[in-house]
Motif scaffolding. Structure first.
Motif, PDB file in Angstrom:
ATOM      1  N   TRP A  12       0.784  -1.245   0.000  1.00 40.39           N
ATOM      2  CA  TRP A  12       0.000   0.000   0.000  1.00 40.39           C
ATOM      3  C   TRP A  12       0.818   1.300   0.000  1.00 40.39           C
ATOM      4  O   TRP A  12       0.428   2.259  -0.661  1.00 40.39           O
ATOM      5  N   PRO A  13       1.989   1.420   0.713  1.00 42.08           N
ATOM      6  CA  PRO A  13       2.687   2.719   0.679  1.00 42.08           C
ATOM      7  C   PRO A  13       3.580   2.930  -0.538  1.00 42.08           C
ATOM      8  O   PRO A  13       4.213   3.982  -0.665  1.00 42.08           O
ATOM      9  N   SER A  14       3.652   1.944  -1.416  1.00 42.64           N
ATOM     10  CA  SER A  14       4.607   2.012  -2.534  1.00 42.64           C
ATOM     11  C   SER A  14       4.184   3.050  -3.575  1.00 42.64           C
ATOM     12  O   SER A  14       3.134   2.890  -4.222  1.00 42.64           O
ATOM     13  N   PRO A  15       4.993   4.095  -3.794  1.00 41.24           N
ATOM     14  CA  PRO A  15       4.660   5.053  -4.852  1.00 41.24           C
ATOM     15  C   PRO A  15       4.714   4.415  -6.233  1.00 41.24           C
ATOM     16  O   PRO A  15       4.049   4.866  -7.161  1.00 41.24           O
ATOM     17  N   PHE A  16       5.486   3.330  -6.337  1.00 45.54           N
ATOM     18  CA  PHE A  16       5.597   2.639  -7.625  1.00 45.54           C
ATOM     19  C   PHE A  16       4.303   1.869  -7.926  1.00 45.54           C
ATOM     20  O   PHE A  16       3.803   1.887  -9.049  1.00 45.54           O
ATOM     21  N   GLY A  17       3.764   1.242  -6.898  1.00 43.02           N
ATOM     22  CA  GLY A  17       2.475   0.566  -7.049  1.00 43.02           C
ATOM     23  C   GLY A  17       1.351   1.557  -7.314  1.00 43.02           C
ATOM     24  O   GLY A  17       0.426   1.272  -8.087  1.00 43.02           O
ATOM     25  N   MET A  18       1.434   2.727  -6.670  1.00 42.93           N
ATOM     26  CA  MET A  18       0.394   3.757  -6.871  1.00 42.93           C
ATOM     27  C   MET A  18       0.303   4.160  -8.344  1.00 42.93           C
ATOM     28  O   MET A  18      -0.783   4.443  -8.857  1.00 42.93           O
ATOM     29  N   ARG A  19       1.435   4.199  -9.027  1.00 43.98           N
ATOM     30  CA  ARG A  19       1.442   4.540 -10.453  1.00 43.98           C
ATOM     31  C   ARG A  19       0.536   3.590 -11.233  1.00 43.98           C
ATOM     32  O   ARG A  19      -0.250   4.014 -12.083  1.00 43.98           O
ATOM     33  N   VAL A  20       0.680   2.312 -10.940  1.00 44.63           N
ATOM     34  CA  VAL A  20      -0.068   1.292 -11.669  1.00 44.63           C
ATOM     35  C   VAL A  20      -1.550   1.378 -11.315  1.00 44.63           C
ATOM     36  O   VAL A  20      -2.414   1.261 -12.181  1.00 44.63           O
ATOM     37  N   ARG A  21      -1.837   1.630 -10.026  1.00 43.42           N
ATOM     38  CA  ARG A  21      -3.233   1.786  -9.587  1.00 43.42           C
ATOM     39  C   ARG A  21      -3.896   2.953 -10.326  1.00 43.42           C
ATOM     40  O   ARG A  21      -5.039   2.851 -10.779  1.00 43.42           O
ATOM     41  N   ALA A  23      -2.969   4.316 -13.260  1.00 48.28           N
ATOM     42  CA  ALA A  23      -3.087   4.001 -14.694  1.00 48.28           C
ATOM     43  C   ALA A  23      -4.285   3.078 -14.956  1.00 48.28           C
ATOM     44  O   ALA A  23      -5.060   3.301 -15.888  1.00 48.28           O
ATOM     45  N   LEU A  24      -4.448   2.062 -14.117  1.00 44.98           N
ATOM     46  CA  LEU A  24      -5.573   1.137 -14.286  1.00 44.98           C
ATOM     47  C   LEU A  24      -6.905   1.858 -14.043  1.00 44.98           C
ATOM     48  O   LEU A  24      -7.890   1.614 -14.745  1.00 44.98           O
ATOM     49  N   ALA A  25      -6.914   2.770 -13.046  1.00 42.36           N
ATOM     50  CA  ALA A  25      -8.138   3.534 -12.757  1.00 42.36           C
ATOM     51  C   ALA A  25      -8.481   4.469 -13.910  1.00 42.36           C
ATOM     52  O   ALA A  25      -9.658   4.607 -14.288  1.00 42.36           O
ATOM     53  N   GLU A  26      -7.459   5.109 -14.485  1.00 46.11           N
ATOM     54  CA  GLU A  26      -7.689   6.001 -15.630  1.00 46.11           C
ATOM     55  C   GLU A  26      -8.301   5.234 -16.810  1.00 46.11           C
ATOM     56  O   GLU A  26      -9.132   5.755 -17.541  1.00 46.11           O
ATOM     57  N   ILE A  29     -10.016  -0.151 -15.770  1.00 45.45           N
ATOM     58  CA  ILE A  29      -9.788  -1.591 -15.844  1.00 45.45           C
ATOM     59  C   ILE A  29     -10.007  -2.209 -14.464  1.00 45.45           C
ATOM     60  O   ILE A  29      -9.366  -1.787 -13.490  1.00 45.45           O
ATOM     61  N   LYS A  30     -10.871  -3.192 -14.388  1.00 51.27           N
ATOM     62  CA  LYS A  30     -11.098  -3.892 -13.121  1.00 51.27           C
ATOM     63  C   LYS A  30      -9.947  -4.879 -12.903  1.00 51.27           C
ATOM     64  O   LYS A  30      -9.500  -5.544 -13.837  1.00 51.27           O
ATOM     65  N   TYR A  31      -9.501  -4.954 -11.660  1.00 51.09           N
ATOM     66  CA  TYR A  31      -8.390  -5.860 -11.372  1.00 51.09           C
ATOM     67  C   TYR A  31      -8.472  -6.348  -9.934  1.00 51.09           C
ATOM     68  O   TYR A  31      -9.156  -5.764  -9.090  1.00 51.09           O
ATOM     69  N   GLU A  32      -7.761  -7.428  -9.684  1.00 52.72           N
ATOM     70  CA  GLU A  32      -7.681  -7.970  -8.325  1.00 52.72           C
ATOM     71  C   GLU A  32      -6.413  -7.419  -7.667  1.00 52.72           C
ATOM     72  O   GLU A  32      -5.323  -7.539  -8.221  1.00 52.72           O
ATOM     73  N   TYR A  33      -6.580  -6.803  -6.500  1.00 57.13           N
ATOM     74  CA  TYR A  33      -5.446  -6.244  -5.765  1.00 57.13           C
ATOM     75  C   TYR A  33      -5.013  -7.245  -4.703  1.00 57.13           C
ATOM     76  O   TYR A  33      -5.834  -7.707  -3.904  1.00 57.13           O
ATOM     77  N   LYS A 188      -2.395  19.061  -6.249  1.00 55.62           N
ATOM     78  CA  LYS A 188      -3.772  19.202  -5.752  1.00 55.62           C
ATOM     79  C   LYS A 188      -4.782  19.079  -6.897  1.00 55.62           C
ATOM     80  O   LYS A 188      -5.874  18.529  -6.728  1.00 55.62           O
ATOM     81  N   ARG A 189      -4.403  19.572  -8.067  1.00 55.64           N
ATOM     82  CA  ARG A 189      -5.247  19.438  -9.255  1.00 55.64           C
ATOM     83  C   ARG A 189      -5.400  17.946  -9.613  1.00 55.64           C
ATOM     84  O   ARG A 189      -6.506  17.493  -9.931  1.00 55.64           O
ATOM     85  N   CYS A 190      -4.308  17.232  -9.557  1.00 56.68           N
ATOM     86  CA  CYS A 190      -4.359  15.788  -9.827  1.00 56.68           C
ATOM     87  C   CYS A 190      -5.260  15.068  -8.819  1.00 56.68           C
ATOM     88  O   CYS A 190      -6.012  14.159  -9.178  1.00 56.68           O
ATOM     89  N   MET A 191      -5.178  15.516  -7.554  1.00 61.18           N
ATOM     90  CA  MET A 191      -5.941  14.858  -6.486  1.00 61.18           C
ATOM     91  C   MET A 191      -7.444  15.078  -6.630  1.00 61.18           C
ATOM     92  O   MET A 191      -8.245  14.401  -5.976  1.00 61.18           O
ATOM     93  N   GLU A 192      -7.842  16.014  -7.470  1.00 64.19           N
ATOM     94  CA  GLU A 192      -9.272  16.216  -7.726  1.00 64.19           C
ATOM     95  C   GLU A 192      -9.849  15.094  -8.593  1.00 64.19           C
ATOM     96  O   GLU A 192     -11.066  14.943  -8.687  1.00 64.19           O
ATOM     97  N   LYS A 193      -8.967  14.323  -9.200  1.00 62.33           N
ATOM     98  CA  LYS A 193      -9.408  13.191 -10.031  1.00 62.33           C
ATOM     99  C   LYS A 193      -9.528  11.935  -9.161  1.00 62.33           C
ATOM    100  O   LYS A 193      -8.608  11.611  -8.407  1.00 62.33           O
ATOM    101  N   ASP A 194     -10.639  11.242  -9.287  1.00 61.79           N
ATOM    102  CA  ASP A 194     -10.855  10.027  -8.494  1.00 61.79           C
ATOM    103  C   ASP A 194      -9.768   8.984  -8.735  1.00 61.79           C
ATOM    104  O   ASP A 194      -9.369   8.264  -7.816  1.00 61.79           O
ATOM    105  N   SER A 195      -9.305   8.908  -9.974  1.00 61.52           N
ATOM    106  CA  SER A 195      -8.281   7.909 -10.307  1.00 61.52           C
ATOM    107  C   SER A 195      -7.020   8.108  -9.472  1.00 61.52           C
ATOM    108  O   SER A 195      -6.324   7.146  -9.140  1.00 61.52           O
ATOM    109  N   VAL A 196      -6.751   9.357  -9.101  1.00 63.41           N
ATOM    110  CA  VAL A 196      -5.572   9.670  -8.286  1.00 63.41           C
ATOM    111  C   VAL A 196      -5.905   9.587  -6.802  1.00 63.41           C
ATOM    112  O   VAL A 196      -5.237   8.874  -6.036  1.00 63.41           O
ATOM    113  N   SER A 197      -6.943  10.307  -6.372  1.00 64.85           N
ATOM    114  CA  SER A 197      -7.243  10.393  -4.934  1.00 64.85           C
ATOM    115  C   SER A 197      -7.567   9.032  -4.328  1.00 64.85           C
ATOM    116  O   SER A 197      -7.223   8.768  -3.167  1.00 64.85           O
TER     117      SER A 197
END
Length: 220
Positions: A12-21, A23-26, A29-33, A188-197
């Motif tokens: 969960w704290p991995s910034p590298f994993g967050m990138r993939v989360r 991208a998939l949200a954008e 794509i449904k996926y198993e975490y 903060k602009r990015c965080m307004e997007k659900d895919s990011v927040s």
């Protein structure tokens, strides 16, 4: 796309994993975490990433893709139907990849030095960290996102570190917003997007995790 089998091995704290989360949200794509315990790595992780034995690992229809920059590019190529991340122009793609690589080589290691060292070493890391962020601010310019009007590859690569900024600031006793206001406005602009927040953990939670790491490593 109903037959797509997508699994993400992550921590969960991995910034590298967050990138993939992100991208998939954008791409919607449904996926198993699957959350990994990095002190007791699963057989699946060791099987799917035998070279580095690291998260994140993206498993698409049983085939592993490793390394977060590669994974984000793979996601963009496999699911081009929605929210393109990399530009279509070859030169602009090269520029985006350059800055993605710059973030990869600099931000994590400098951030780690800020929370794990003190004295002159910490001050040097803070100085270089801010210099790197200022370079990124210069590349952002007056655009809404690094990708222009829409969230793009460099945004996806960099914004996960925003969740770590508070921990860096607390451990390093400095303000990123004071030094780089445009970059924080962008985050903060990015965080307004659900895919990011919805892909980034709370900053306080990351700070608590960093305090735990400092205790584990005996860093006072």
């Amino acid at each position: 796309m109903a037959d797509e089998d997508v699994v993400l091995l992550d921590f969960w704290p991995s910034p590298f994993g967050m990138r993939v989360r992100i991208a998939l949200a954008e791409k919607e794509i449904k996926y198993e975490y699957k959350e990994e315990d990095l002190r007791n790595k699963s057989d699946l992780l060791l099987k799917m990433n035998p070279i580095h034995k690291k998260i994140p690992v993206l498993i698409h229809n049983g085939k592993p893709v490793c390394e977060s920059l590669v994974q984000v590019q793979y996601i963009d190529e496999i699911w081009p139907h929605k929210s393109p991340l990399l530009p279509t122009d070859p030169y602009q793609r090269a520029i985006a990849r350059f800055w993605g690589d710059f973030v990869d080589k600099k931000i994590y290691d400098l951030g780690r030095k800020i929370w794990s060292t003190k004295g002159e070493e910490q001050e040097a890391a803070k100085k270089e960290f801010i210099e790197c962020l200022k370079l990124l601010e210069g590349e952002l310019g007056n655009k809404a996102y690094f990708g222009g009007e829409n969230l793009g590859y460099v945004d996806v690569v960099l914004v996960p570190f925003y969740s770590w900024f508070y921990a860096y600031e607390k451990c390093g006793n400095f303000s990123i917003e004071t030094e780089c206001p445009k970059l924080i406005a962008w985050a903060k602009r990015c965080m307004e997007k659900d895919s990011v927040s919805k892909s980034l953990p709370d900053q306080d939670k990351i700070y608590d995790y960093v305090l735990h790491l400092k205790k584990v490593f005996g860093i006072e």
